[in-house]
Write an enzyme that holds these catalytic residues in place. Structure first.
Site, short mmCIF file in Angstrom:
data_model
loop_
_atom_site.label_atom_id
_atom_site.label_comp_id
_atom_site.label_asym_id
_atom_site.label_seq_id
_atom_site.Cartn_x
_atom_site.Cartn_y
_atom_site.Cartn_z
N HIS A 169 46.13 47.58 100.90
CA HIS A 169 45.11 48.62 100.67
C HIS A 169 44.45 48.97 101.99
O HIS A 169 43.68 48.18 102.54
CB HIS A 169 44.08 48.10 99.67
CG HIS A 169 43.23 49.17 99.03
ND1 HIS A 169 43.17 50.47 99.50
CD2 HIS A 169 42.41 49.13 97.95
CE1 HIS A 169 42.34 51.17 98.73
NE2 HIS A 169 41.87 50.38 97.78
N ALA B 55 42.75 52.01 102.43
CA ALA B 55 42.05 53.25 102.09
C ALA B 55 40.68 52.92 101.50
O ALA B 55 40.31 51.76 101.34
CB ALA B 55 42.89 54.06 101.08
N HIS B 56 39.90 53.97 101.24
CA HIS B 56 38.69 53.91 100.40
C HIS B 56 37.56 53.05 100.95
O HIS B 56 36.73 52.57 100.18
CB HIS B 56 39.05 53.47 98.97
CG HIS B 56 40.14 54.28 98.35
ND1 HIS B 56 40.79 53.93 97.20
CD2 HIS B 56 40.71 55.45 98.74
CE1 HIS B 56 41.72 54.83 96.90
NE2 HIS B 56 41.69 55.77 97.82
N GLN C 241 48.70 45.13 94.68
CA GLN C 241 47.88 45.70 95.75
C GLN C 241 46.96 44.62 96.30
O GLN C 241 46.18 44.02 95.56
CB GLN C 241 47.04 46.89 95.27
CG GLN C 241 46.39 47.60 96.48
CD GLN C 241 45.41 48.71 96.12
OE1 GLN C 241 44.45 48.47 95.40
NE2 GLN C 241 45.66 49.91 96.61
N TYR D 99 37.45 50.02 102.31
CA TYR D 99 37.51 48.55 102.29
C TYR D 99 37.91 48.07 103.69
O TYR D 99 38.05 48.89 104.61
CB TYR D 99 38.47 48.07 101.20
CG TYR D 99 38.00 48.44 99.81
CD1 TYR D 99 36.88 47.83 99.24
CD2 TYR D 99 38.63 49.45 99.07
CE1 TYR D 99 36.43 48.18 97.98
CE2 TYR D 99 38.17 49.81 97.81
CZ TYR D 99 37.07 49.17 97.27
OH TYR D 99 36.61 49.53 96.02
C1 LIG Z 1 38.70 53.01 87.29
C2 LIG Z 1 39.36 53.22 88.63
C3 LIG Z 1 39.72 52.12 89.40
C4 LIG Z 1 40.36 52.30 90.63
N1 LIG Z 1 40.75 51.20 91.35
C5 LIG Z 1 41.49 51.35 92.48
C6 LIG Z 1 42.04 50.22 93.15
O1 LIG Z 1 41.91 49.09 92.73
N2 LIG Z 1 42.76 50.47 94.29
C7 LIG Z 1 42.97 51.73 94.78
O2 LIG Z 1 43.64 51.88 95.78
N3 LIG Z 1 42.47 52.81 94.15
C8 LIG Z 1 41.76 52.66 93.01
N4 LIG Z 1 41.31 53.76 92.33
C9 LIG Z 1 41.66 55.10 92.83
C10 LIG Z 1 42.94 55.59 92.17
O3 LIG Z 1 44.05 54.76 92.47
C11 LIG Z 1 43.30 57.02 92.61
O4 LIG Z 1 43.49 57.01 94.01
C12 LIG Z 1 42.24 58.06 92.23
O5 LIG Z 1 41.68 57.78 90.95
C13 LIG Z 1 42.80 59.48 92.20
O6 LIG Z 1 43.91 59.58 91.33
P1 LIG Z 1 43.82 60.19 89.84
O7 LIG Z 1 43.32 61.60 89.96
O8 LIG Z 1 45.22 60.11 89.33
O9 LIG Z 1 42.86 59.35 89.07
C14 LIG Z 1 40.64 53.61 91.10
C15 LIG Z 1 40.28 54.72 90.32
C16 LIG Z 1 39.66 54.53 89.09
C17 LIG Z 1 39.31 55.74 88.28
#
Ligand SMILES: Cc1cc2nc3c(=O)[nH]c(=O)nc-3n(C[C@H](O)[C@H](O)[C@H](O)COP(=O)(O)O)c2cc1C
Length: 367
Positions: free
Chosen positions: A164, A166-167, A100, A169
């Site tokens: 990436h 999303a979120h 990613q 960034y």
């Molecule tokens: C500790 C942690 C680190 C994460 N790091 C990333 C990341 O590097 N890139 C990303 O796209 N999402 C990241 N996420 C989000 C997860 O990929 C995911 O979208 C989110 O946790 C929801 O899925 P889940 O219910 O299976 O945890 C992170 C989530 C957690 C809990």
């Protein structure tokens, strides 16, 4: 055989089952972004645990986009050999791995990046830090950095890359009207705000060639007043195939206090798959493989969404922190549900530790 364990395809990649490890920032790299042995050990467990594709934690494509300490980097060619060793570990254990690639934008680490870049300098309430408007020549530089990062991933033997977007960034900041107030060709309506993603995808494709698997993790909406709407997210999805993308993982939400993408407290099946509406909206507008993330915990929910055809792959983050072997245990019939209680006590909060499930300890401490 359960629909979960049927072979699936993303571009030229053949995945042995429908369970994908969603990108999860491991915080297992040294200060220059080189993976520590700890990351090799985690990926060994994930590959042995039979997840069909490991999407790495986000890696910074340029030093100006380092989002937090101990983030893995992919910004210089000297990183190719250590990344190749990481990919080799996964392949040796029968797994597949995609990198990613990310730029932290206004969510970059203040310690590492004193001068954070953003589409517009407008302060937003989800980060405590300030950010300045990125100049047009810097936009070109960062687009090129995404392309170069993809080239490094390919040279290191990774099976694909995921952009990436999303979120909250940088790529998602360009998509969002809340953070992108630009009046030039990089801003304006969703067609203009999509230009950065389009240019990044094009730079990646130019570097890796026509057949290399390129995915996007897309924020379908921001969930913040004035942010990207779901209708706009759907429009972005409809254009991804034309951009040269092979598969799209659907997520949503900005970062900081608007962390709706990592929802807490999923205790019933009704609370699982909390972004399913995104897939229902996306499916009619694209033929790309859809990966859905967000709250998958139970076999029954996974089977239902896969059987419905709304989703092609189930992506998970926290259940695989809780138990990297979860896919294998599901296949063997040893479990029907993840032990993850979604308290999100898995973030690495101090250096040298890395992600890890701390929920049982948490329960002991707070009876
Ligand atoms: C500790 C942690 C680190 C994460 N790091 C990333 C990341 O590097 N890139 C990303 O796209 N999402 C990241 N996420 C989000 C997860 O990929 C995911 O979208 C989110 O946790 C929801 O899925 P889940 O219910 O299976 O945890 C992170 C989530 C957690 C809990």
């Amino acid at each position: 055989m359960s629909v979960i364990f049927r072979v699936g395809r993303i571009g030229r990649l053949e995945l042995p089952n429908r369970l994908v490890r969603s990108a999860t920032a491991e915080r297992m790299a040294n200060e220059r972004g080189y993976p520590r042995l700890q990351l090799h050990q985690l990926y060994t467990q994930l590959a042995e645990g039979e997840v069909s594709l490991i999407i790495t934690g986000h890696m910074y494509v340029h030093p100006s986009g380092k989002a937090h300490p101990e983030m893995t980097g992919i910004y210089e060619d000297a990183q190719i050999p250590p990344l190749a060793a990481l990919a080799q570990v996964v392949h040796d254990h029968g797994g597949l791995i995609a990198a990613q690639i990310n730029h932290g934008g206004m969510q970059s680490d203040p310690e590492a990046v004193p001068d954070a870049l953003a589409p517009s300098s407008k302060p937003v309430d989800f980060t405590s830090r300030s950010a300045r408007e990125i100049k047009t020549d810097e936009i070109d530089l960062i687009i090129d950095a995404f392309g170069q990062a993809a080239r490094r991933a390919q040279a290191a033997g990774f099976d694909g890359v995921q952009i990436h977007a999303a979120h909250g960034y940088l790529v998602s900041e360009f998509l969002s009207p809340l953070t992108n107030r630009r009046a030039d060709r990089w801003g304006g309506d969703i067609t203009g705000r999509m230009q950065f993603l389009r240019a990044v995808t094009s730079a990646v494709r130019t570097q890796v060639g026509p057949d290399y698997p390129v995915l996007v993790k897309l924020g379908m909406m921001d969930g913040v007043t004035g942010g990207l709407t779901l209708a706009e997210g759907v429009q972005v999805v409809s254009e991804l195939a034309g951009m040269g993308i092979d598969g799209v993982e659907l997520s949503g939400g900005m970062g900081g206090k608007h962390l709706v993408n990592v929802k807490k407290g999923i205790r019933s099946t009704a609370e699982e798959a909390y972004f399913i509406d995104f897939a229902r909206q996306a499916r009619p507008v694209t033929r790309l493989p859809l990966l859905l993330v967000g709250g998958f915990r139970s076999r029954s929910v996974m089977e239902a969404v896969l059987t419905s055809g709304e989703v092609d792959f189930i992506s998970m983050s926290r259940p695989l922190i809780n138990e990297p072997r979860f896919p294998r245990l599901l296949r063997l019939g040893d479990v029907d549900k993840s032990g993850c209680i979604s308290s999100s006590n898995c973030w690495a909060l101090e250096s040298g530790v890395g992600i890890g499930c701390k929920c049982p300890l948490d329960k002991l401490e707070k009876p």
